[in-house]
Design an enzyme around this catalytic site. Structure first.
Site, short mmCIF file in Angstrom:
data_model
loop_
_atom_site.label_atom_id
_atom_site.label_comp_id
_atom_site.label_asym_id
_atom_site.label_seq_id
_atom_site.Cartn_x
_atom_site.Cartn_y
_atom_site.Cartn_z
N GLY A 135 0.81 -1.22 0.00
CA GLY A 135 0.00 0.00 0.00
C GLY A 135 0.84 1.26 0.00
O GLY A 135 1.97 1.27 0.50
N TYR B 140 -7.61 6.12 2.32
CA TYR B 140 -6.90 6.53 1.10
C TYR B 140 -6.56 8.03 1.14
O TYR B 140 -5.61 8.46 0.50
CB TYR B 140 -7.74 6.17 -0.13
CG TYR B 140 -8.02 4.68 -0.19
CD1 TYR B 140 -7.04 3.80 -0.60
CD2 TYR B 140 -9.23 4.16 0.26
CE1 TYR B 140 -7.25 2.42 -0.59
CE2 TYR B 140 -9.45 2.79 0.27
CZ TYR B 140 -8.47 1.93 -0.15
OH TYR B 140 -8.67 0.57 -0.12
N GLU C 249 -10.00 0.08 11.50
CA GLU C 249 -10.46 -0.74 10.37
C GLU C 249 -10.52 -2.24 10.71
O GLU C 249 -11.44 -2.94 10.33
CB GLU C 249 -9.51 -0.52 9.18
CG GLU C 249 -9.90 -1.24 7.92
CD GLU C 249 -8.82 -1.12 6.83
OE1 GLU C 249 -7.71 -0.64 7.09
OE2 GLU C 249 -9.12 -1.53 5.70
N ASP D 242 5.66 -8.08 5.46
CA ASP D 242 5.72 -9.21 4.53
C ASP D 242 6.76 -8.97 3.43
O ASP D 242 7.53 -9.87 3.09
CB ASP D 242 4.35 -9.43 3.86
CG ASP D 242 3.39 -10.13 4.79
OD1 ASP D 242 3.86 -10.69 5.80
OD2 ASP D 242 2.18 -10.10 4.52
N ASP E 265 0.29 1.74 8.46
CA ASP E 265 -0.34 1.04 9.58
C ASP E 265 0.51 1.09 10.85
O ASP E 265 0.00 0.84 11.94
CB ASP E 265 -0.59 -0.44 9.22
CG ASP E 265 -1.69 -0.60 8.19
OD1 ASP E 265 -2.20 0.42 7.71
OD2 ASP E 265 -2.04 -1.74 7.86
N ARG F 12 0.98 -5.71 -5.00
CA ARG F 12 0.93 -6.61 -3.84
C ARG F 12 1.32 -8.06 -4.16
O ARG F 12 1.09 -8.96 -3.36
CB ARG F 12 -0.47 -6.58 -3.21
CG ARG F 12 -0.82 -5.27 -2.51
CD ARG F 12 -1.99 -5.46 -1.57
NE ARG F 12 -2.37 -4.23 -0.90
CZ ARG F 12 -1.80 -3.77 0.21
NH1 ARG F 12 -0.83 -4.44 0.77
NH2 ARG F 12 -2.23 -2.64 0.76
N LYS G 213 -25.31 18.26 17.15
CA LYS G 213 -26.45 17.38 16.84
C LYS G 213 -26.07 16.01 16.29
O LYS G 213 -26.95 15.21 16.02
CB LYS G 213 -27.42 18.08 15.89
CG LYS G 213 -26.83 18.43 14.52
CD LYS G 213 -27.92 19.03 13.64
CE LYS G 213 -27.34 19.38 12.29
NZ LYS G 213 -28.29 19.96 11.37
N THR H 58 4.93 1.47 5.94
CA THR H 58 3.49 1.20 6.03
C THR H 58 2.84 2.25 6.92
O THR H 58 3.34 2.55 8.02
CB THR H 58 3.11 -0.21 6.57
OG1 THR H 58 1.68 -0.25 6.68
CG2 THR H 58 3.70 -0.57 7.92
P1 FBP Z 1 0.60 -1.89 3.61
O1 FBP Z 1 0.64 -2.70 4.86
O2 FBP Z 1 0.94 -2.65 2.40
O3 FBP Z 1 1.44 -0.65 3.74
O4 FBP Z 1 -0.88 -1.38 3.38
C1 FBP Z 1 -1.70 -1.05 4.45
C2 FBP Z 1 -3.04 -0.49 4.03
O5 FBP Z 1 -2.95 0.88 3.75
C3 FBP Z 1 -4.06 -0.77 5.11
O6 FBP Z 1 -4.15 0.26 6.03
C4 FBP Z 1 -5.32 -1.03 4.33
O7 FBP Z 1 -6.13 -1.95 4.99
C5 FBP Z 1 -4.82 -1.62 3.06
O8 FBP Z 1 -3.52 -1.13 2.86
C6 FBP Z 1 -5.68 -1.28 1.86
O9 FBP Z 1 -5.17 -1.91 0.74
P2 FBP Z 1 -5.59 -1.62 -0.76
O10 FBP Z 1 -4.79 -0.46 -1.23
O11 FBP Z 1 -5.19 -2.87 -1.47
O12 FBP Z 1 -7.05 -1.32 -0.77
#
Ligand code: FBP
Length: 552
Positions: free
Chosen positions: A81, A426, A311, A176, A205, A145, A242, A203
């Protein structure tokens, strides 16, 4: 290309390097430290990585450069990602490579690991690189990916590397991808290809971190972007008085992003998946926890609030995971067709009722109908439920609404409840990197070249002490095998980098825990505002609260 004023200005930004990488390549010398061992399962990891295991940790210091003078042809990929700062890893790598020798070459393989497999690349030059300096996104070469993990794939990569005369490959990716970088490094060494492999920790994340890697890049910018938006929503909530806003934030598994956003914005509620799992919380318990906050705030006349939902939350709820496993089983093989052929939702509902255990059906039955249908209708090519598509922000807001209706009937709750839903993911992955990410990423790339020039392979580019100003950062490298342990993946024991989940005894969570009861009832919102790129350093160069709490 049409350029915004900020993009033009960011082209001119000079990323800050760690002190020991300043002053020119000729003055960077290497200091080797202790030999390393993997964090667990040492014998098994050592046996799997005979050529790259146990190497020394290294640090760069000021001194006479003693690297072998050799032309370097390096290939780089972006994997997984998007994360803000990826372009700067490449620009840092390019600048170091050209500073060492203007005949060195950098290939960018396109579309992630596929580029290495299909030999699809661009050769960077100054004009190409200059158009991406300090910008967000991965569009410089794209990402993908595809997992690079089989011997057959490695053989293709080795063949393409030989064809192009590559001396090294840099893989910019998450846990990974860097696990795969270690395996590729071992393959290249075992087969005497002469190709080195270096990883860089990416990442949003935030779950690629450990005692060596203080943070993955992109986490800073992404969480600042989400926090700005959440802060704006809090202010809207506090103005209109509200709505309750349910905000889901990215983070496929770990809740680091949610926790950091909560530390930045002090919402009324923030769920942490790791805590939900540790306490084995049920959906009903989580619902009650949120409803209690809504009720108490309503009693104070505050019929508004903000709840952050990570998420990955539903996979941490034990009863929900069990339900998903049973649904996957129920629809395995031809049963999917049988299910799809049923004429109405009522008929499908009865099929589900007959096929699930009473316990799981009880969980299924309390879900809002929209979510129930989502579980059965949106499945991946293997027929499995796509958990990441579950709209957990709507799941919890609807369950809270039902709970509040019961409380209203019982006379305990007298407020009004209107919900709004948001999903921030995103929006943050391709933002212009903050100064921190611009500096950190450029340093990671620059440092990756230093590791290559000193002949290291199977190492992760490491820049530490990053909660301090950049001149105090420490550049070096750590064997990836040090971060590995054995885990069960798809029915097999595999060597992998351990994913970092939120630590419930860690300082960031403890700080949150100590404050959340007050935040749940009072309005303690904080408004971080937009990322600042120009201005006082205490505004522009601050890092995340998570890192600040962890490092101090
Ligand atoms: P990476 O671990 O590859 O950096 O991606 C994380 C992420 O951004 C997550 O937060 C999210 O769940 C996922 O990618 C979304 O993936 P995609 O771009 O395939 O929709």
């Amino acid at each position: 290309m049409n350029l915004s004023p900020l993009q033009k200005a960011r082209y001119e930004y000079s990323p800050k390097l760690p002190g020991m990488l300043r002053g020119g390549i000729a003055e960077i010398c290497v200091k080797e430290g202790a030999q390393t061992a993997s964090v667990a399962d040492q014998d098994k990891i050592k046996a799997l990585f005979p050529n790259t295991y146990g190497k020394k940790e290294i640090t760069f210091v000021k001194g006479q450069n003693t690297a072998e003078a050799k032309k370097q042809v390096v290939g780089v990929i972006l994997s997984g990602g998007q994360a803000p700062g990826g372009h700067n890893v490449i620009t840092g790598l390019y600048d170091a490579l050209k500073a060492a020798n203007k005949d060195n070459v950098l290939y960018g393989f396109k579309g992630g690991p596929d580029g290495l497999l299909k030999d699809d690349y661009v050769v960077f030059d100054d004009a190409f690189i200059d158009a991406y300096r300090n910008t967000g996104g991965f569009d410089i070469i794209g990402s993908g990916r595809t997992k690079l993990e089989t011997k057959e794939q490695f053989a293709v990569v080795a063949e393409n590397a030989k064809k192009n005369g590559l001396t090294a490959i840099v893989i910019i990716g998450g846990d990974d991808s860097n696990t795969n970088a270690a395996t590729l490094a071992e393959y290249m060494a075992a087969n005497n290809t002469g190709v080195q492999v270096i990883g860089c920790p990416k990442t949003i994340d935030g779950d690629l971190k450990n005692e060596d890697i203080e943070a993955s890049f992109g986490f800073d910018t992404a969480t600042k972007t989400y926090s700005e938006l959440i802060g704006n929503i809090e202010r809207d909530a506090n103005s209109a008085k509200k709505y309750w806003h349910f905000v889901k934030v990215m983070g496929r598994s770990a809740s680091h992003v949610a926790l950091e956003c909560a530390l930045e914005t002090q919402p009324n509620i923030c769920l942490i998946g790791e805590e939900v799992a540790a306490k084995k919380m049920s959906l009903a318990q989580i619902t009650n926890y949120i409803a209690d906050s809504v009720e108490k705030r309503a009693a104070n006349g505050d019929n508004f609030g903000v709840a952050i939902i990570p998420e990955g939350i539903v996979e941490f709820v034990p009863e929900f995971s069990k339900l998903i496993a049973e649904i996957n089983e129920l629809l395995a093989g031809s049963k999917t067709d049988e299910f799809n052929a049923l004429p109405s939702w009522d008929a499908k509902y009865n099929f589900i009722k007959a096929g699930l255990t009473a316990e799981s059906f009880g969980v299924f039955d309390i879900l809002p109908q929209g979510i129930q249908q989502q579980l059965f209708l949106e499945r991946d090519p293997h027929g499995n439920v796509q958990v990441s598509l579950i709209e957990s922000e709507k799941l919890f807001s609807e369950m809270v609404k039902e709970e509040l209706a019961k409380r209203k009937a019982a006379g305990t709750y007298k407020g009004k409840f209107g919900a709004q839903h948001h999903f921030f993911g995103y929006e943050g992955r391709c933002a212009f990197p903050s100064n921190f990410d611009a500096d950190y990423c450029y340093s990671l790339g620059y440092n990756a070249f230093m590791l290559i020039s000193y002949g290291y392979t199977g190492y992760l580019s490491k820049v530490s002490n990053i909660s301090k100003p950049a001149d105090e950062w420490v550049a070096g490298g750590m064997p990836i095998t040090k971060m590995m342990n054995m885990e069960r993946r798809n029915g097999e024991d595999k060597p992998v980098i351990r994913k970092a989940l939120v630590e419930l005894d860690g300082k960031p969570f403890k700080f949150f825990e100590a404050n959340r009861d007050k935040w749940a009832v009072e309005t303690c919102f904080t408004y971080p505002g937009a990322i600042q790129y120009y201005g006082p350093t205490e505004v522009c160069d601050i890092t995340t609260k998570t890192l600040a709490l962890e490092q101090n």
